[in-house]
Design an enzyme around this catalytic site. Structure first.
Site, PDB file in Angstrom:
ATOM      1  CG  ASP A  42      24.442  35.315  37.730  1.00 31.42           C
ATOM      2  OD1 ASP A  42      25.158  34.540  37.078  1.00 31.42           O
ATOM      3  OD2 ASP A  42      23.301  35.650  37.374  1.00 31.42           O
ATOM      4  CG  ASP A  83      27.372  34.678  32.720  1.00 29.61           C
ATOM      5  OD1 ASP A  83      26.172  34.657  32.380  1.00 29.61           O
ATOM      6  OD2 ASP A  83      28.247  35.302  32.099  1.00 29.61           O
ATOM      7  CG  HIS A 129      19.060  37.289  32.488  1.00 35.53           C
ATOM      8  ND1 HIS A 129      19.270  36.008  32.972  1.00 35.53           N
ATOM      9  CD2 HIS A 129      20.257  37.692  31.986  1.00 35.53           C
ATOM     10  CE1 HIS A 129      20.538  35.678  32.784  1.00 35.53           C
ATOM     11  NE2 HIS A 129      21.152  36.676  32.188  1.00 35.53           N
ATOM     12  CG  ASP A 130      20.608  36.138  28.648  1.00 32.85           C
ATOM     13  OD1 ASP A 130      20.657  37.380  28.736  1.00 32.85           O
ATOM     14  OD2 ASP A 130      21.510  35.387  29.072  1.00 32.85           O
ATOM     15  CD  GLU A 147      24.470  31.483  30.478  1.00 30.90           C
ATOM     16  OE1 GLU A 147      23.612  32.038  29.800  1.00 30.90           O
ATOM     17  OE2 GLU A 147      25.472  32.082  30.922  1.00 30.90           O
TER      18      GLU A 147
END
Length: 563
Positions: A98, A199, A329-330, A256
């Site tokens: 990440d 991210d 994960h979100d 993302e």
């Protein structure tokens, strides 16, 4: 279309805190990951995307980084991390890390220096502004609720934080900051990683002057999305990053990007654009969100979902590249969200997996998805850990909303649904830890766990393994064109893929009732040479593929030569 390894790969996301704990402290760690690499190899995945394991005070579970070149002690050491990378590569698994560079932690050395004085050399690493009329510099709202600005007594100015107050935004207008980030990226790539998941990377360019956002409803703060998403210098920054770093390595990149359209994604991922390989878009994740946003839950609308995903399938075909995902994960667990997580949990999980994996793009599996893990319903808000959820609950209670109504939204959409510990076996705490887990385990672990799934040839795990194998054996899956059938049908999801004289017919029944599929007049299926590639119920070989009845949550994929 150019063939590339990341187009033919299947990615598995590990959320390290919840994956596997090796030392009994209740928190997943790197040695825990190493102990489960054989499991990932058995599943057949090619790439692991590892959520952040860097030094962090953990205000936002590791997405607030205080040292980009060190490993968080809760997860282990750099030696553990290097061992993990070696063990992954030994098994033919690549590692994507990440990259969180829209913001850092307020405990990062840069920010500690930055807040000391207006003259400090690190001041311009962040976005500082004077207040306006005794208030914040503008009316932007944080993604995590409240103002996007925090006043700092030390210098009498505000800093911008689009997320938590402990996540100050980095100032990408500063070439020195950009240079530091590129050096840090090289540090990890030189250690041997295989790419980055970036991210909220489309937030890094803000509109100059940081103007107020329109606020027609007169709320305390306004959504400033149009001022920091896909901003004016975003392509310049990504092209510079590509030139200075990414072009020098065989690295996979995925950005993302909330709020991105297929047209914008084409700019980010186009073959000749020298930016990124693919983006995560969120449009299909808002299909059950009302006008009030994520927490305003509305009924699932299958025709709307089909319309969105088709737009992405056809919009990027031959021009850019899609990421395919139902979970991360979100996001809540897909079998609870779009499937039936009780009576037809196994069937609907297989059906949803098939619909996604048969599309064009790189599929992402989120830990536990291959087991059909479900959403969780904790009794009290005190059992939840996620900062977004806790902030929202507090805000809604202050607005006078009934706590039980707020909890209903959390049960459906809360991020902790995805973060309950991985369910390895039927022993205490699902085999995740010998200690007390940082977040409670979903009580259904005795029935839903990896050990049971691996023993059962009919399990979701073995079905996902088959989906992964099919992608490797059939170039039509990564590279074929896409045509939606029966777009308005309320319960059937059907489409055709075409590539080099071959066709796939994919039909799923997204409902608890039986359904009838009839191929449109202009679609001619080669009945003599058709074969079933995969299905979640038994299918009679003689049955026509032009017209057939589907059981609840049934899916079939037929392959045949084009007529």
């Amino acid at each position: 279309m150019k063939k590339q390894w990341w187009k033919e790969s299947v990615v598995y996301q590990i959320y390290p805190r919840s994956f596997m704990d090796s030392n009994g402290d209740g928190i997943g760690d790197i040695q825990g990951i190493i102990s489960k690499l054989d499991y990932l190899q058995e599943l057949g995945i090619d790439v692991v995307w590892l959520s952040p394991v860097y030094d962090s005070p953990n205000d936002d579970n590791g997405y607030d980084i205080s040292d980009y070149r060190n490993i968080m002690h809760e997860f282990g050491s750099m030696a553990d991390w290097e061992e993990m990378l070696g063990e992954m590569h030994k098994r033919g698994i690549k590692l994507v890390m990440d990259l969180v560079v829209n913001h850092s932690s307020d405990e990062h050395a840069w920010f500690i220096e930055s807040r000391k004085s207006k003259e400090n050399v690190y001041r311009e690493y962040y976005i500082w502004r004077e207040g306006k009329d005794g208030k914040e510099p503008n009316n932007w709202e944080s993604v995590f609720s409240g103002s996007a600005w925090k006043y700092d007594d030390q210098t009498g100015e505000y800093y911008l934080h689009l997320f938590s107050q402990k996540q100050p935004d980095l100032n990408w207008e500063n070439p020195q900051l950009r240079s530091e980030i590129y050096d840090m990226m090289k540090f990890w790539l030189d250690k041997g990683i295989d790419g980055f998941r970036m991210d909220v990377i489309n937030f890094i360019s803000k509109v100059p002057g940081l103007p107020d956002a329109p606020n027609p409803e007169g709320k305390p703060y306004a959504s400033g999305h149009d001022y920091f998403m896909n901003g004016p210098r975003i392509h310049e920054f990504l092209q510079e990053m590509n030139e200075k770093v990414l072009s020098r390595y065989d690295a996979m990149t995925v950005g993302e990007m909330p709020g991105v359209t297929p047209e914008e994604a084409e700019l980010y991922t186009g073959n000749d654009r020298n930016e990124l390989n693919m983006v995560f878009q969120f449009e299909h994740m808002d299909v059950d969100s009302g006008a009030g946003g994520k927490w305003d839950v509305i009924p699932f609308d299958l025709p709307k979902l089909k319309e969105i995903l088709t737009k992405w399938q056809t919009g990027l075909h031959g021009k850019g590249w899609n990421s395919l995902y139902w979970n991360n994960h979100d996001q809540p667990r897909v079998v609870s969200r779009f499937g039936n997580d009780s009576e037809y949990r196994v069937e609907s999980a297989k059906m949803l997996g098939t619909l996604l994996h048969m599309m064009q793009g790189t599929p992402y599996i989120y830990q536990g998805e291959e087991l059909g893990m479900t959403n969780v319903r904790f009794e009290s808000i005190d059992d939840y850990q996620d900062i977004e959820t806790l902030n929202m609950f507090k805000e809604k209670v202050q607005e006078g909303k009934a706590p039980e109504d707020i909890m209903a939204s959390i049960y459906t959409k809360g991020r902790d649904n995805a973060r309950t510990p991985m369910q390895w076996n039927a022993t205490e705490n699902a085999g995740f830890t010998a200690g007390t887990p940082w977040l409670q385990v979903n009580p259904n672990y005795k029935a839903i766990n990896a050990e049971a799934a691996m023993k059962d040839p009919q399990s979701i795990f073995h079905f996902y393994k088959q989906l992964i194998e099919l992608r490797k054996m059939n170039p039509i899956i990564p590279y074929g064109s896409f045509e939606l059938l029966h777009g308005d049908h309320p319960t059937l999801y059907a489409y055709i893929r075409r590539y080099e004289g071959e066709e796939l017919l994919v039909v799923g029944n997204v409902s608890n009732e039986t359904g009838l599929f009839e191929a449109p007049e202009d679609v001619k299926i080669n009945e003599e040479e058709k074969r079933i590639l995969i299905s979640n119920y038994g299918v009679e070989k003689m049955e026509s593929a032009q017209r057939f009845e589907l059981k609840p949550w049934e899916v079939r994929v037929y392959k045949y030569p084009a007529n």
